[in-house]
Design a protein around this motif. Sequence first.
Motif, mmCIF file in Angstrom:
data_model
loop_
_atom_site.group_PDB
_atom_site.id
_atom_site.type_symbol
_atom_site.label_atom_id
_atom_site.label_comp_id
_atom_site.label_asym_id
_atom_site.label_seq_id
_atom_site.Cartn_x
_atom_site.Cartn_y
_atom_site.Cartn_z
ATOM 1 N N TRP A 291 76.698 38.302 43.778
ATOM 2 C CA TRP A 291 77.028 37.130 44.589
ATOM 3 C C TRP A 291 76.118 37.072 45.813
ATOM 4 N N PHE A 292 76.025 38.192 46.523
ATOM 5 C CA PHE A 292 75.243 38.214 47.757
ATOM 6 C C PHE A 292 73.746 38.075 47.468
ATOM 7 N N THR A 293 73.275 38.714 46.412
ATOM 8 C CA THR A 293 71.869 38.607 46.041
ATOM 9 C C THR A 293 71.537 37.181 45.615
ATOM 10 N N SER A 294 72.464 36.496 44.958
ATOM 11 C CA SER A 294 72.262 35.094 44.586
ATOM 12 C C SER A 294 72.104 34.214 45.822
ATOM 13 N N ILE A 295 72.871 34.506 46.854
ATOM 14 C CA ILE A 295 72.746 33.769 48.125
ATOM 15 C C ILE A 295 71.361 34.002 48.714
ATOM 16 N N ALA A 296 70.971 35.269 48.787
ATOM 17 C CA ALA A 296 69.668 35.613 49.355
ATOM 18 C C ALA A 296 68.539 34.971 48.553
ATOM 19 N N TRP A 297 68.670 34.945 47.233
ATOM 20 C CA TRP A 297 67.630 34.368 46.393
ATOM 21 C C TRP A 297 67.530 32.864 46.623
ATOM 22 N N ALA A 298 68.666 32.196 46.759
ATOM 23 C CA ALA A 298 68.668 30.752 47.022
ATOM 24 C C ALA A 298 67.964 30.451 48.340
ATOM 25 N N VAL A 299 68.259 31.237 49.352
ATOM 26 C CA VAL A 299 67.621 31.036 50.662
ATOM 27 C C VAL A 299 66.128 31.304 50.550
ATOM 28 N N HIS A 300 65.770 32.389 49.871
ATOM 29 C CA HIS A 300 64.357 32.724 49.692
ATOM 30 C C HIS A 300 63.600 31.602 48.981
ATOM 31 N N CYS A 301 64.229 30.983 47.996
ATOM 32 C CA CYS A 301 63.589 29.911 47.225
ATOM 33 C C CYS A 301 63.622 28.568 47.947
ATOM 34 N N GLY A 302 64.228 28.526 49.129
ATOM 35 C CA GLY A 302 64.271 27.292 49.900
ATOM 36 C C GLY A 302 65.254 26.265 49.366
ATOM 37 N N ARG B 172 78.544 28.193 47.805
ATOM 38 C CA ARG B 172 77.687 27.087 47.379
ATOM 39 C C ARG B 172 76.229 27.524 47.259
ATOM 40 N N TYR B 173 75.792 28.436 48.137
ATOM 41 C CA TYR B 173 74.442 28.998 47.992
ATOM 42 C C TYR B 173 74.361 29.865 46.742
ATOM 43 N N ALA B 174 75.389 30.666 46.492
ATOM 44 C CA ALA B 174 75.389 31.513 45.291
ATOM 45 C C ALA B 174 75.368 30.657 44.030
ATOM 46 N N GLU B 175 76.017 29.515 44.088
ATOM 47 C CA GLU B 175 76.049 28.590 42.954
ATOM 48 C C GLU B 175 74.645 28.162 42.536
ATOM 49 N N VAL B 176 73.790 27.850 43.505
ATOM 50 C CA VAL B 176 72.437 27.393 43.168
ATOM 51 C C VAL B 176 71.461 28.554 42.977
ATOM 52 N N GLY B 177 71.744 29.690 43.589
ATOM 53 C CA GLY B 177 70.822 30.823 43.496
ATOM 54 C C GLY B 177 70.991 31.670 42.252
ATOM 55 N N SER B 178 72.205 31.741 41.725
ATOM 56 C CA SER B 178 72.455 32.652 40.603
ATOM 57 C C SER B 178 71.663 32.315 39.332
ATOM 58 N N PRO B 179 71.546 31.055 38.922
ATOM 59 C CA PRO B 179 70.757 30.802 37.701
ATOM 60 C C PRO B 179 69.285 31.195 37.860
ATOM 61 N N LEU B 180 68.726 30.916 39.049
ATOM 62 C CA LEU B 180 67.320 31.275 39.282
ATOM 63 C C LEU B 180 67.136 32.789 39.347
ATOM 64 N N LEU B 181 68.108 33.473 39.923
ATOM 65 C CA LEU B 181 68.045 34.930 39.986
ATOM 66 C C LEU B 181 68.107 35.524 38.582
ATOM 67 N N LEU B 182 69.000 35.018 37.751
ATOM 68 C CA LEU B 182 69.089 35.512 36.375
ATOM 69 C C LEU B 182 67.803 35.236 35.605
ATOM 70 N N ASP B 183 67.223 34.068 35.823
ATOM 71 C CA ASP B 183 65.941 33.757 35.176
ATOM 72 C C ASP B 183 64.867 34.747 35.604
ATOM 73 N N ARG B 184 64.818 35.031 36.895
ATOM 74 C CA ARG B 184 63.806 35.963 37.405
ATOM 75 C C ARG B 184 64.013 37.362 36.843
ATOM 76 N N LEU B 185 65.259 37.800 36.790
ATOM 77 C CA LEU B 185 65.543 39.132 36.261
ATOM 78 C C LEU B 185 65.210 39.234 34.779
ATOM 79 N N SER B 186 65.341 38.130 34.056
ATOM 80 C CA SER B 186 65.056 38.164 32.619
ATOM 81 C C SER B 186 63.560 38.269 32.331
ATOM 82 N N GLU B 187 62.720 38.083 33.350
ATOM 83 C CA GLU B 187 61.273 38.208 33.164
ATOM 84 C C GLU B 187 60.837 39.661 33.020
ATOM 85 N N TYR B 188 61.696 40.600 33.394
ATOM 86 C CA TYR B 188 61.337 42.018 33.320
ATOM 87 C C TYR B 188 61.577 42.553 31.921
#
Length: 123
Positions: free
Chosen positions: A5-16, A76-92
């Motif tokens: 949850w928290f990492t999804s928030i951070a990722w959303a903020v990082h991605c603007g 609400r930030y976690a809502e938008v950040g989580s799909p992008l975070l999962l996509d990024r993690l799946s690249e590994y």
Amino acid sequence: MIDFWFTSIAWAVHCGLRPAPKATGKHFVNLGPNPNDIKHFEEWRGELLTILAVYNFGHESSDISDVRKIIDLANRYAEVGSPLLLDRLSEYDDFALPRLYLAADVMTAVIEDGSEKYSGRVF
């Protein structure tokens, strides 16, 4: 769960990204809005969420001291950040590593890049 949850928030903020208009809990379990939920956080998480609230609501807004509104903003930030975070993690490629280790690697790289970029800034 709180780490994702928290990492999804951070990722959303990082991605603007801007927070979702409403948290649906589609990608994760929403926290709150019980104000006592934040009491179970490590202190640094609460401080970072407060900074995020000041950024979004403004430093003179009474919303920055309303725990329900801060948790809602975070959801609400976690809502938008989580799909992008999962996509990024799946690249590994190394699926033997737990996802949180991959998230730590991704965030470490982002921090290192940002440290070099902003190291000369003065506030």
